[in-house]
Design an enzyme around this catalytic site. Structure first.
Site, PDB file in Angstrom:
ATOM      1  N   PRO A   9     -44.507 129.249  93.147  1.00 36.26           N
ATOM      2  CA  PRO A   9     -44.743 127.876  93.485  1.00 36.26           C
ATOM      3  C   PRO A   9     -45.349 128.109  94.872  1.00 36.26           C
ATOM      4  O   PRO A   9     -44.844 128.510  95.269  1.00 36.26           O
ATOM      5  CB  PRO A   9     -44.104 127.138  92.768  1.00 36.26           C
ATOM      6  CG  PRO A   9     -43.274 127.058  92.191  1.00 36.26           C
ATOM      7  CD  PRO A   9     -42.728 128.513  92.105  1.00 36.26           C
ATOM      8  N   ASN A  10     -46.304 127.873  95.210  1.00 31.68           N
ATOM      9  CA  ASN A  10     -47.014 127.424  96.531  1.00 31.68           C
ATOM     10  C   ASN A  10     -46.733 128.773  97.439  1.00 31.68           C
ATOM     11  O   ASN A  10     -47.525 128.814  97.920  1.00 31.68           O
ATOM     12  CB  ASN A  10     -46.395 126.850  96.680  1.00 31.68           C
ATOM     13  CG  ASN A  10     -46.526 124.706  96.804  1.00 31.68           C
ATOM     14  OD1 ASN A  10     -47.365 124.666  96.221  1.00 31.68           O
ATOM     15  ND2 ASN A  10     -45.155 124.402  95.852  1.00 31.68           N
ATOM     16  N   ARG A  17     -49.586 126.632 106.184  1.00 28.58           N
ATOM     17  CA  ARG A  17     -49.449 126.389 106.441  1.00 28.58           C
ATOM     18  C   ARG A  17     -47.976 126.238 106.580  1.00 28.58           C
ATOM     19  O   ARG A  17     -47.225 127.470 106.474  1.00 28.58           O
ATOM     20  CB  ARG A  17     -49.264 124.660 105.213  1.00 28.58           C
ATOM     21  CG  ARG A  17     -50.078 123.701 105.053  1.00 28.58           C
ATOM     22  CD  ARG A  17     -49.984 122.719 104.764  1.00 28.58           C
ATOM     23  NE  ARG A  17     -51.453 122.511 104.399  1.00 28.58           N
ATOM     24  CZ  ARG A  17     -52.162 122.114 103.006  1.00 28.58           C
ATOM     25  NH1 ARG A  17     -51.266 122.458 102.398  1.00 28.58           N
ATOM     26  NH2 ARG A  17     -53.381 121.850 102.672  1.00 28.58           N
ATOM     27  N   TYR A  22     -43.055 130.338 107.019  1.00 27.25           N
ATOM     28  CA  TYR A  22     -43.380 131.593 106.244  1.00 27.25           C
ATOM     29  C   TYR A  22     -44.284 132.231 107.181  1.00 27.25           C
ATOM     30  O   TYR A  22     -44.469 132.827 106.657  1.00 27.25           O
ATOM     31  CB  TYR A  22     -43.843 130.450 105.181  1.00 27.25           C
ATOM     32  CG  TYR A  22     -42.968 130.009 104.388  1.00 27.25           C
ATOM     33  CD1 TYR A  22     -41.778 130.272 103.650  1.00 27.25           C
ATOM     34  CD2 TYR A  22     -43.248 128.134 104.023  1.00 27.25           C
ATOM     35  CE1 TYR A  22     -40.700 129.213 103.276  1.00 27.25           C
ATOM     36  CE2 TYR A  22     -42.518 127.373 103.804  1.00 27.25           C
ATOM     37  CZ  TYR A  22     -41.386 128.273 102.725  1.00 27.25           C
ATOM     38  OH  TYR A  22     -39.997 127.240 102.258  1.00 27.25           O
ATOM     39  N   ASN A  74     -39.441 136.888  93.881  1.00 25.61           N
ATOM     40  CA  ASN A  74     -39.127 134.899  94.635  1.00 25.61           C
ATOM     41  C   ASN A  74     -39.856 133.886  94.194  1.00 25.61           C
ATOM     42  O   ASN A  74     -40.882 134.269  93.766  1.00 25.61           O
ATOM     43  CB  ASN A  74     -40.503 135.546  96.109  1.00 25.61           C
ATOM     44  CG  ASN A  74     -39.821 134.162  97.449  1.00 25.61           C
ATOM     45  OD1 ASN A  74     -38.993 133.096  96.251  1.00 25.61           O
ATOM     46  ND2 ASN A  74     -40.852 134.317  98.280  1.00 25.61           N
ATOM     47  N   ALA A  77     -39.825 127.799  94.785  1.00 27.61           N
ATOM     48  CA  ALA A  77     -38.741 125.736  94.345  1.00 27.61           C
ATOM     49  C   ALA A  77     -38.031 127.029  93.331  1.00 27.61           C
ATOM     50  O   ALA A  77     -36.531 125.533  92.764  1.00 27.61           O
ATOM     51  CB  ALA A  77     -39.832 125.048  94.275  1.00 27.61           C
ATOM     52  N   GLU A  98     -33.996 139.263  94.040  1.00 27.25           N
ATOM     53  CA  GLU A  98     -33.893 138.267  94.969  1.00 27.25           C
ATOM     54  C   GLU A  98     -34.162 138.131  96.122  1.00 27.25           C
ATOM     55  O   GLU A  98     -34.258 139.374  96.855  1.00 27.25           O
ATOM     56  CB  GLU A  98     -32.751 136.961  93.856  1.00 27.25           C
ATOM     57  CG  GLU A  98     -32.775 136.018  95.077  1.00 27.25           C
ATOM     58  CD  GLU A  98     -31.723 134.918  95.120  1.00 27.25           C
ATOM     59  OE1 GLU A  98     -31.041 135.185  94.739  1.00 27.25           O
ATOM     60  OE2 GLU A  98     -31.865 133.419  95.437  1.00 27.25           O
ATOM     61  N   HIS A 100     -36.281 136.048  99.253  1.00 23.59           N
ATOM     62  CA  HIS A 100     -36.701 134.938 100.325  1.00 23.59           C
ATOM     63  C   HIS A 100     -37.051 135.262 101.167  1.00 23.59           C
ATOM     64  O   HIS A 100     -36.843 135.802 102.037  1.00 23.59           O
ATOM     65  CB  HIS A 100     -35.822 134.107 100.264  1.00 23.59           C
ATOM     66  CG  HIS A 100     -35.662 133.661  98.883  1.00 23.59           C
ATOM     67  ND1 HIS A 100     -36.011 132.844  98.048  1.00 23.59           N
ATOM     68  CD2 HIS A 100     -34.152 133.693  98.542  1.00 23.59           C
ATOM     69  CE1 HIS A 100     -35.363 132.322  96.863  1.00 23.59           C
ATOM     70  NE2 HIS A 100     -34.121 133.418  96.877  1.00 23.59           N
ATOM     71  N   ARG A 107     -31.016 126.664 105.779  1.00 19.69           N
ATOM     72  CA  ARG A 107     -31.729 125.459 105.540  1.00 19.69           C
ATOM     73  C   ARG A 107     -30.937 124.706 104.673  1.00 19.69           C
ATOM     74  O   ARG A 107     -30.068 124.481 104.810  1.00 19.69           O
ATOM     75  CB  ARG A 107     -32.872 125.921 105.140  1.00 19.69           C
ATOM     76  CG  ARG A 107     -33.918 126.691 105.491  1.00 19.69           C
ATOM     77  CD  ARG A 107     -35.108 127.549 105.279  1.00 19.69           C
ATOM     78  NE  ARG A 107     -36.338 126.175 104.993  1.00 19.69           N
ATOM     79  CZ  ARG A 107     -37.415 126.201 104.256  1.00 19.69           C
ATOM     80  NH1 ARG A 107     -37.646 127.171 103.301  1.00 19.69           N
ATOM     81  NH2 ARG A 107     -37.813 124.975 103.832  1.00 19.69           N
TER      82      ARG A 107
END
Ligand code: CA2
Length: 145
Positions: A9-10, A17, A22, A74, A77, A98, A100, A107
């Site tokens: 998602p996103n 943004r 990112y 990835n 969330a 995986e 990211h 974080r």
């Protein structure tokens, strides 16, 4: 060798943004990077998929069984929440990496938990979009044994 790259998602919002976390590159750039890198690394097929829906991601992982040789994922969330995605990755038994974009371990504490990662043989974090090429390289090395 056929690879499926899955984005959660996103991630389709990349470049619009939060450039400090990112970057400024768009999702289309990420798709092109995966396809170009995959070709250079010797993959015959690199399919790049994005969904904002957990069930759709699970369906896609299941569809990869029998048609793909490995997965780069990835889960965004859903990394930190989804036992369903973990179970799907375990069920298909395909080698998975995986990835990211950000350094999730540096974080918030909730981002330092990864369910999907428990079904992956390798993890790439904090390398920006270039991390997808690195992940494909690790998958290629694994598939070529
Ligand atoms: O660092 C990563 O790749 C993440 O998987 C990205 C996820 C985040 O929830 C994970 O903890 C770490 C978020 C992706 C959202 O991407 C956006 C892109 C542009 C604007 C807003 C969000």
């Amino acid at each position: 060798m056929k690879a499926l790259v899955i984005n959660g998602p996103n991630l389709n919002m990349l470049g619009t943004r939060e450039p400090g976390i990112y970057g400024t590159e768009t999702y289309e750039t990420l798709v092109a990077l995966c396809k170009d890198s995959g070709r250079e690394l010797g993959f015959e097929v690199v399919e790049v998929y994005q969904s904002n829906h957990e069930g759709a991601i699970i369906d896609k992982i299941q569809e990869a069984y029998g048609s793909m040789d490995g997965i780069v994922i990835n889960p965004a969330a859903y990394t930190h929440t989804s036992v369903g995605i973990l179970d799907a990755l375990k069920a298909v038994t395909l080698p998975a990496v995986e990835v990211h974009i950000s350094d999730v371990d540096a974080r918030e504490p909730f981002r330092q938990v990864s369910y999907a990662g428990m079904a992956c043989f390798a993890r790439v974090t904090g390398e920006g979009l270039a991390g997808y090429r690195h992940a494909l390289e690790l998958l290629r090395d694994r598939l070529q044994g």
